[in-house]
Scaffold this active site. Structure first.
Site, PDB file in Angstrom:
ATOM      1  N   LYS A  37       0.800  -1.226   0.000  1.00 10.77           N
ATOM      2  CA  LYS A  37       0.000   0.000   0.000  1.00 10.77           C
ATOM      3  C   LYS A  37       0.832   1.276   0.000  1.00 10.77           C
ATOM      4  O   LYS A  37       0.321   2.354  -0.264  1.00 10.77           O
ATOM      5  CB  LYS A  37      -0.920   0.026   1.234  1.00 10.77           C
ATOM      6  CG  LYS A  37      -1.888  -1.139   1.309  1.00 10.77           C
ATOM      7  CD  LYS A  37      -2.717  -1.051   2.581  1.00 10.77           C
ATOM      8  CE  LYS A  37      -3.658  -2.235   2.723  1.00 10.77           C
ATOM      9  NZ  LYS A  37      -4.440  -2.187   3.975  1.00 10.77           N
ATOM     10  N   LYS A  96      -9.285 -13.553  -1.372  1.00  3.36           N
ATOM     11  CA  LYS A  96      -9.859 -13.641  -0.032  1.00  3.36           C
ATOM     12  C   LYS A  96     -11.079 -12.738   0.067  1.00  3.36           C
ATOM     13  O   LYS A  96     -11.095 -11.628  -0.447  1.00  3.36           O
ATOM     14  CB  LYS A  96      -8.806 -13.219   0.991  1.00  3.36           C
ATOM     15  CG  LYS A  96      -9.270 -13.257   2.433  1.00  3.36           C
ATOM     16  CD  LYS A  96      -8.134 -12.833   3.352  1.00  3.36           C
ATOM     17  CE  LYS A  96      -8.572 -12.795   4.801  1.00  3.36           C
ATOM     18  NZ  LYS A  96      -7.473 -12.372   5.709  1.00  3.36           N
ATOM     19  N   LYS A 126     -13.503  -7.044   3.636  1.00  2.00           N
ATOM     20  CA  LYS A 126     -14.470  -5.958   3.805  1.00  2.00           C
ATOM     21  C   LYS A 126     -14.143  -4.736   2.965  1.00  2.00           C
ATOM     22  O   LYS A 126     -14.949  -3.822   2.855  1.00  2.00           O
ATOM     23  CB  LYS A 126     -14.597  -5.578   5.281  1.00  2.00           C
ATOM     24  CG  LYS A 126     -13.314  -5.178   5.989  1.00  2.00           C
ATOM     25  CD  LYS A 126     -13.602  -4.849   7.451  1.00  2.00           C
ATOM     26  CE  LYS A 126     -12.364  -4.442   8.224  1.00  2.00           C
ATOM     27  NZ  LYS A 126     -11.486  -5.584   8.510  1.00  2.00           N
TER      28      LYS A 126
END
Length: 346
Positions: free
Chosen positions: A111, A191, A194
């Protein structure tokens, strides 16, 4: 020392079925042992965020934990930002951490790296270590993708103890035997998360029954029509079998023998997921904001006792003042907490 466990839930998006099966349900089932559960709102600040959405997601995560069965009278449940000891120990541990070891952490590589990357994204694994070490935790239930963070926590604790004596409890990672990784229904190679870019294959805990059923019936399957449990060759069908198995406490390979078609399997998975989440959703909507806030405040007060004691031990070991020093004299008038007065007539 008795076994103590901890689980943190980051409010960066609505909780989904993988969170429940892999972390929340095992936590609820393990409340017979000392357990700490917290909403990791400070971790949500490592990336751009909307303050109002963060507050709402924090409340939602806490409410779902309560609705799923986390008992605030048996388990310490609190909001991370309500406990200043987290950030205090974070800085103290940074004084034992090296740039190289935190720079190698996988989340920063994935990230970070740009000039606009927040410094907190680099250092948050040390905050995660502080989260764990504050409470004398012995076991940290994590998925395989989080093992690196527990290893860093162990390294920091061992290094600190070598330098300053036996101050910190060294934890170990433990992995759930089932449901450690729930795949996205639209992409079995990914995966279920959320914060996935697409939510078509993500079953959120607050999705209405018709939405849950629609997502499951549209789940990606595999070539052929035979229902067999083979995660390598049939990842889509195997994911559905895993879901049904974890919802009904059965073995996926055994379940597979009961089905002749993908459609019937999907229908039964939908029924099982809806039945699993219905009582959680009902209890969630019965909770008031006051109920949730009271539980979080109660938990923060309980957590502060052990956390503050840990910080004090660390500060003493590092050569800092053993106790806060106060003069006993009143604060100067210009910094006392007194209400401002309206200006008089000129």
């Amino acid at each position: 020392m008795s076994t103590r466990r901890i689980s943190g839930f980051k409010p960066t998006g609505p909780l989904q079925l993988g969170n429940y099966l892999g972390a929340i349900r095992p936590t609820v089932q393990g409340q017979d042992r000392p357990t700490v559960v917290f909403v990791a709102d400070l971790h949500a600040l490592t990336v751009p965020h909307d303050p109002e959405r963060l507050r709402e997601l924090t409340r939602q995560v806490a409410g779902l934990l309560l609705a799923a069965g986390v008992d605030p009278d048996r388990t310490v449940l609190y909001r991370q930002s309500d406990l200043p000891a987290h950030t205090e120990l974070h800085y103290l541990l940074e004084c034992a951490a090296g740039y190289g070891e935190v720079h190698r952490m996988i989340q920063f590589k994935e990230k970070g790296g740009g000039s606009g990357t927040r410094l907190s994204l680099l250092t948050y694994p040390v905050l995660m270590a502080a989260d764990i070490l504050l409470h004398d935790i012995t076991e940290v239930p994590v998925g395989r993708d989080q093992r690196q963070h527990v290893e860093l926590t162990r390294d920091l604790a061992l290094r600190f103890n070598e330098r300053h004596g036996p101050v910190l409890t060294v934890p170990q990672a433990v992995h759930p035997q089932v449901a450690a990784r729930v795949a996205d229904l639209a992409d079995p190679a990914a995966k279920m998360g959320k914060t996935n870019a697409s939510t078509n294959g993500v079953l959120f805990l607050l999705d209405p029954p018709d939405v849950l059923r629609r997502k499951i019936m549209r789940a990606v399957t595999d070539a052929g029509t035979e229902v067999t449990y083979d995660p390598e060759r049939k990842p889509g069908v195997s994911n559905l079998l895993d879901l049904l198995a974890t919802c009904t406490a059965r073995e996926p390979s055994q379940i597979a023998t009961n089905y002749q078609s993908y459609g019937q399997l999907k229908s039964d998975v939908a029924d099982a997921v809806i039945a699993l989440l219905e009582p959680i959703q009902r209890r969630y909507y019965e909770l008031t904001d006051a109920d949730i806030e009271q539980s979080l405040v109660q938990g923060a007060e309980a957590a502060a006792v052990r956390a503050d004691a840990t910080v004090l031990r660390v500060k003493e070991a590092m050569g800092l003042a053993k106790k806060p020093v106060t003069s006993g004299r009143p604060a100067p008038a210009d910094i006392r907490a007194t209400p401002p007065t309206a200006p008089g007539p000129r």
